[in-house]
Design a protein around this motif. Structure first.
Motif, short mmCIF file in Angstrom:
data_model
loop_
_atom_site.label_atom_id
_atom_site.label_comp_id
_atom_site.label_asym_id
_atom_site.label_seq_id
_atom_site.Cartn_x
_atom_site.Cartn_y
_atom_site.Cartn_z
N GLY A 1 0.81 -1.21 0.00
CA GLY A 1 0.00 0.00 0.00
C GLY A 1 0.84 1.26 0.00
O GLY A 1 0.56 2.22 -0.73
N VAL A 2 1.90 1.27 0.83
CA VAL A 2 2.80 2.43 0.85
C VAL A 2 3.47 2.60 -0.51
O VAL A 2 3.58 3.71 -1.04
CB VAL A 2 3.85 2.27 1.97
CG1 VAL A 2 4.85 3.42 1.93
CG2 VAL A 2 3.18 2.20 3.33
N TYR A 3 3.91 1.49 -1.09
CA TYR A 3 4.58 1.54 -2.40
C TYR A 3 3.65 2.11 -3.46
O TYR A 3 4.03 2.99 -4.24
CB TYR A 3 5.03 0.12 -2.79
CG TYR A 3 5.77 0.04 -4.10
CD1 TYR A 3 7.14 0.25 -4.16
CD2 TYR A 3 5.11 -0.27 -5.28
CE1 TYR A 3 7.83 0.17 -5.36
CE2 TYR A 3 5.78 -0.36 -6.49
CZ TYR A 3 7.14 -0.13 -6.52
OH TYR A 3 7.81 -0.21 -7.72
N LEU A 4 2.41 1.62 -3.52
CA LEU A 4 1.46 2.10 -4.52
C LEU A 4 1.13 3.57 -4.31
O LEU A 4 0.97 4.33 -5.28
CB LEU A 4 0.18 1.25 -4.47
CG LEU A 4 0.31 -0.19 -4.97
CD1 LEU A 4 -0.97 -0.97 -4.67
CD2 LEU A 4 0.60 -0.22 -6.46
N ALA A 5 1.02 3.99 -3.05
CA ALA A 5 0.73 5.40 -2.77
C ALA A 5 1.88 6.30 -3.24
O ALA A 5 1.65 7.40 -3.75
CB ALA A 5 0.48 5.60 -1.27
N LEU A 6 3.11 5.83 -3.07
CA LEU A 6 4.27 6.60 -3.52
C LEU A 6 4.37 6.65 -5.04
O LEU A 6 4.68 7.69 -5.62
CB LEU A 6 5.55 5.98 -2.96
CG LEU A 6 5.82 6.17 -1.47
CD1 LEU A 6 6.97 5.28 -1.04
CD2 LEU A 6 6.14 7.63 -1.17
#
Length: 452
Positions: A346-351
């Protein structure tokens, strides 16, 4: 004072013979072996473990482990050309920073069950992943992509009430093993080549629960016939289950846009480091159709209104369908999973965002094409399937006489990981956004020296 109950193990109190016998009698089992009946014989060790003598102190243990760790060798990311399901990608520093925070650092989806902060993080992951997959529902991660594939097929079987599963094309042998073990006794597996005619023939008897196909197969080949498989599945009353590398979806059409009912795969490429036996988590996505949502065995998080106007909480959706609520009556058993990796993804996709996912997808696609072109120029090296388009993974055929195992060993001596044997004279390679033209040129030069 009553006599002390004899124990056969210092750390397992219920291993005393009388206690164990009472437990077996209470559940009607004749012996412990009954609990292992579902484990295939080929996977069972029929001898005691070969364990070393115990170490008597922490200092001895530390010295022993340091000696073992010193035997490890590693190569820089640009010198590793291994893939086939577990990939080296750049992991932004903020991903590690978030998932290593103490409030997240556990594999559990949420303990205690009032942990709304972790619930929100996983809900955010589900929302971002749903956008990437072009679906409406995404589960809290399963153990890995292998489990996601097996569970998606069991879901299809329950939703259709049918028992045959048509498996299309070249599938990772380890994933196929997991699928076989998870569905045996319930479903029949029917492997077929990646050809519409073969799929049509396998569906002729009308008893297929699902057609399982792949956006990119074990060799990284992008299958142009995928829309045909999905159409054939639906015409036969079966569900279309499609496995996808999520990192490819910034440049390739999501299977759901092609009509897939269930999309599954492994989250590892999305901000998760590869590791020894870990670094994996499985996803399953679908439209918000009651007959499919009811078959998810894993947790789903959704928004929950609160007593404060305009504020929301986060909680389980249709909790009563899970094994957490039904226990042994659950459709599938779900336990400690890989929720922490879901937060990382989720953090990766948000970035990354949509533009970042498109850029990295285009980069991997272009790098793969260049690597295939450059390595095919090496004398004694051909492309295994020159007419195909590949994403990350590809296979080379050696025509110089040396075997794939010999070439892989010679590469390793030069500090290069690659050429995993895919046959006696074929080796599998992988490139990602971490590989530069200089890295590929280095590999080409090494192959020119090795392949004769």
């Amino acid at each position: 004072m009553s006599a002390r109950v004899p124990r056969t193990h210092p750390y397992i109190p219920n291993s005393a013979p009388d206690v164990r016998a009472a437990m077996l009698a209470a559940i009607g089992a004749r012996g412990v072996e009954e609990f292992y009946a579902d484990i295939p014989a080929a996977l069972r060790l029929r001898r005691p473990l070969e364990l070393p003598e115990p170490l008597r102190s922490e200092a001895e243990l530390t010295a022993h482990l340091e000696e073992l760790l010193a035997r490890n060798t590693a190569v820089p990311p640009g010198r590793s050309f291994l893939g086939a399901g577990c990939y080296r990608h750049h992991v932004p520093a903020v991903v590690d920073e978030v998932v290593n925070r103490s409030e997240f650092l556990t594999a559990y989806a949420g303990e205690p069950y009032e942990d709304h902060g972790r619930f929100q993080a996983l809900w955010e992951y589900q929302s971002l992943m749903a956008e990437l997959l072009a679906v409406e529902v995404v589960n809290v991660p399963t153990y890995d992509g292998f489990q996601a594939a097996a569970t998606a097929l069991r879901m299809a079987g329950r939703a259709t009430g049918r028992h045959r599963l048509v498996l299309v094309g070249e599938i990772d042998p380890d994933r196929l093993s997991r699928i076989h073990d998870y569905v045996r006794g319930v479903h029949e597996l029917v492997p077929v080549p990646a050809e519409p005619a073969a799929v049509r023939a396998a569906l002729a008897d009308g008893d297929a629960a699902a057609v399982y196909a792949q956006l990119t197969d074990f060799s990284g080949r992008i299958d142009p016939e995928l829309p045909d498989y999905i159409e054939l599945a639906h015409a036969a009353g079966a569900l279309a289950v499609v496995h996808a590398n999520p990192l490819s979806l910034g440049v390739l059409a999501p299977p759901a846009d092609l009509g897939a009912d269930l999309t599954c795969g492994d989250l590892q490429p999305l901000g998760i480091h590869p590791s020894f036996g870990g670094g994996n988590a499985g996803f399953i996505g679908s439209p918000d159709e009651p007959r499919l949502v009811a078959e998810y065995p894993s947790r789903l998080f959704g928004l929950v209104p609160t007593e404060v106007p305009g504020e929301y909480g986060f909680g389980d959706v249709a909790y009563e369908r899970t094994s957490f609520a039904l226990r042994e009556e659950g459709k599938e058993w779900v336990g400690t999973a890989a929720a922490l990796h879901g937060i990382a993804a989720g953090v990766y996709l948000a970035l990354m965002g949509p533009h970042g996912m498109r850029e990295i997808g285009e980069t991997v696609l272009a790098t793969t094409a260049y690597a295939r072109q450059r390595l095919a120029e090496v004398p004694g090296v051909d492309l295994a399937d020159p007419g195909a388009v590949h994403f990350a993974d590809f296979t080379l055929r050696y025509t110089g006489g040396r075997t794939a195992a010999e070439i892989a060993a010679a590469l390793l001596e030069r500090g290069l990981h690659g050429g995993t044997p895919a046959g006696e004279h074929e080796g599998r390679y992988c490139v990602t956004e971490l590989h530069t033209r200089a890295d590929i040129e280095h590999l080409a030069t090494a192959l020119e020296e090795i392949v004769k």
